[in-house]
Design a protein around this motif. Structure first.
Motif, short mmCIF file in Angstrom:
data_model
loop_
_atom_site.label_atom_id
_atom_site.label_comp_id
_atom_site.label_asym_id
_atom_site.label_seq_id
_atom_site.Cartn_x
_atom_site.Cartn_y
_atom_site.Cartn_z
N GLY A 1 0.80 -1.21 0.00
CA GLY A 1 0.00 0.00 0.00
C GLY A 1 0.83 1.26 0.00
N ILE A 2 2.06 1.19 -0.51
CA ILE A 2 2.96 2.35 -0.52
C ILE A 2 3.13 2.87 -1.95
N ILE A 3 3.03 4.18 -2.10
CA ILE A 3 3.27 4.84 -3.39
C ILE A 3 4.58 5.59 -3.30
N HIS A 4 5.53 5.27 -4.17
CA HIS A 4 6.82 5.95 -4.23
C HIS A 4 6.85 6.83 -5.49
N VAL A 5 7.20 8.10 -5.34
CA VAL A 5 7.23 9.00 -6.49
C VAL A 5 8.42 9.96 -6.36
N PRO A 6 9.20 10.14 -7.44
CA PRO A 6 10.27 11.14 -7.41
C PRO A 6 9.68 12.53 -7.53
N LEU A 7 10.20 13.48 -6.75
CA LEU A 7 9.67 14.85 -6.76
C LEU A 7 10.59 15.84 -7.45
N GLY A 8 11.81 15.41 -7.76
CA GLY A 8 12.76 16.32 -8.38
C GLY A 8 14.17 16.04 -7.88
N LYS A 9 15.06 16.99 -8.11
CA LYS A 9 16.45 16.87 -7.71
C LYS A 9 16.75 17.77 -6.50
N ALA A 10 17.79 17.42 -5.79
CA ALA A 10 18.18 18.21 -4.62
C ALA A 10 18.56 19.63 -5.01
N SER A 11 18.93 19.83 -6.26
CA SER A 11 19.30 21.17 -6.74
C SER A 11 18.08 22.05 -7.00
N PHE A 12 16.88 21.46 -6.99
CA PHE A 12 15.66 22.25 -7.18
C PHE A 12 15.50 23.23 -6.02
N GLU A 13 14.93 24.39 -6.30
CA GLU A 13 14.61 25.34 -5.24
C GLU A 13 13.46 24.76 -4.41
N GLU A 14 13.45 25.12 -3.13
CA GLU A 14 12.44 24.56 -2.22
C GLU A 14 11.00 24.80 -2.68
N PRO A 15 10.66 26.00 -3.18
CA PRO A 15 9.28 26.21 -3.64
C PRO A 15 8.86 25.27 -4.76
N LYS A 16 9.80 24.92 -5.64
CA LYS A 16 9.48 24.01 -6.74
C LYS A 16 9.24 22.59 -6.22
N LEU A 17 10.07 22.16 -5.30
CA LEU A 17 9.87 20.84 -4.70
C LEU A 17 8.55 20.80 -3.93
N LEU A 18 8.24 21.90 -3.24
CA LEU A 18 7.00 21.96 -2.48
C LEU A 18 5.78 21.90 -3.40
N GLU A 19 5.85 22.60 -4.53
CA GLU A 19 4.73 22.58 -5.46
C GLU A 19 4.56 21.19 -6.08
N ASN A 20 5.68 20.56 -6.42
CA ASN A 20 5.61 19.18 -6.94
C ASN A 20 5.00 18.25 -5.91
N TYR A 21 5.44 18.43 -4.65
CA TYR A 21 4.90 17.59 -3.56
C TYR A 21 3.40 17.78 -3.41
#
Length: 231
Positions: free
Chosen positions: A169-189
């Motif tokens: 019952g686990i969903i694994h999804v990549p959200l981006g790279k560590a070099s992404f700015e925090e707002p972009k990772l947050l929006e993807n999340y």
């Protein structure tokens, strides 16, 4: 038991592993700890209160992340005639039909995503035992069985990711790279979290999102408060 390296030991000491973080805090912490010598991938894992043994509790689909994943994926399209020309014009890396089937039967898997027009699924079906275990089989639920091949290719190149709840019952999804700015990772999340919320099966009982974990390729997992995971 695998030996924990000195770098990992230091990262584990840098925060309370049992603490439940707000989403923004978790992203900042994971980025800070992603200090390997390459640009690490940041991934989220949602553990859901579902039983995937039941057909009405299986979750599978695809979503285009607003800022992509930071990885360019090669696309194979099974198509003929006009649709093959359309796929080539849209930027497909590989296009074919019987010739591609033969290559794959010979052991070639030099692509990341496969798209097929519906009229060729009978042909592609021969590859089920080869593509299925690798998660490469075209599927209508993920938008990879379609006559609109140009759109499918554009979405994949733009950062479309497939998701599927595993046996636990686990969903694994990549959200981006560590070099992404925090707002972009947050929006993807947030985009992915909303998709997970909308995918809740009617048959699911009890707490739906049991835990949310954020991690980088070489870093330790950080817990996000499952009661505030949409935030």
């Amino acid at each position: 038991m695998a030996k924990v390296g000195k770098r990992t030991q230091e990262l584990l000491k840098s925060f309370d592993q049992l603490q439940l973080f707000e989403t923004g805090e978790a992203i900042a912490l994971v980025k800070k700890n992603a200090n390997a010598k390459f640009d690490e991938t940041i991934e989220v894992a949602f553990r859901l209160g579902i039983d995937t043994r039941h057909a009405d509790q299986q979750i599978r689909g695809a979503v285009v992340l607003p800022h992509g994943t930071g990885k360019t994926r090669s696309v194979l399209v099974f198509a003929k005639g006009e649709k093959a020309n359309e796929a080539e014009s849209a930027g497909a890396d590989f296009v074919g039909a019987e010739d591609i089937v033969q290559k794959i039967q010979g052991g070639w898997f030099g692509f990341d995503v496969a798209v097929a027009t519906p009229d060729l699924m009978g042909l592609v079906g021969r590859l089920g035992k080869l593509l299925g275990p690798k998660g490469l089989m075209p599927n209508p639920k993920t938008g990879t069985v379609t006559f609109d091949v140009a759109r499918a290719i554009a979405e994949i190149k733009a950062g479309k990711v497939e998701y599927r709840a595993d046996k636990a019952g686990i969903i694994h999804v990549p959200l981006g790279k560590a070099s992404f700015e925090e707002p972009k990772l947050l929006e993807n999340y947030k985009t992915m979290a909303e998709v997970v919320m909308r995918a809740k099966p009617a048959a699911a009982k009890g707490q739906y999102v049991k835990s949310v974990m954020l991690s980088s390729s070489m870093g330790p997992s950080v817990r996000i408060n499952p009661l505030k995971y949409l935030g």
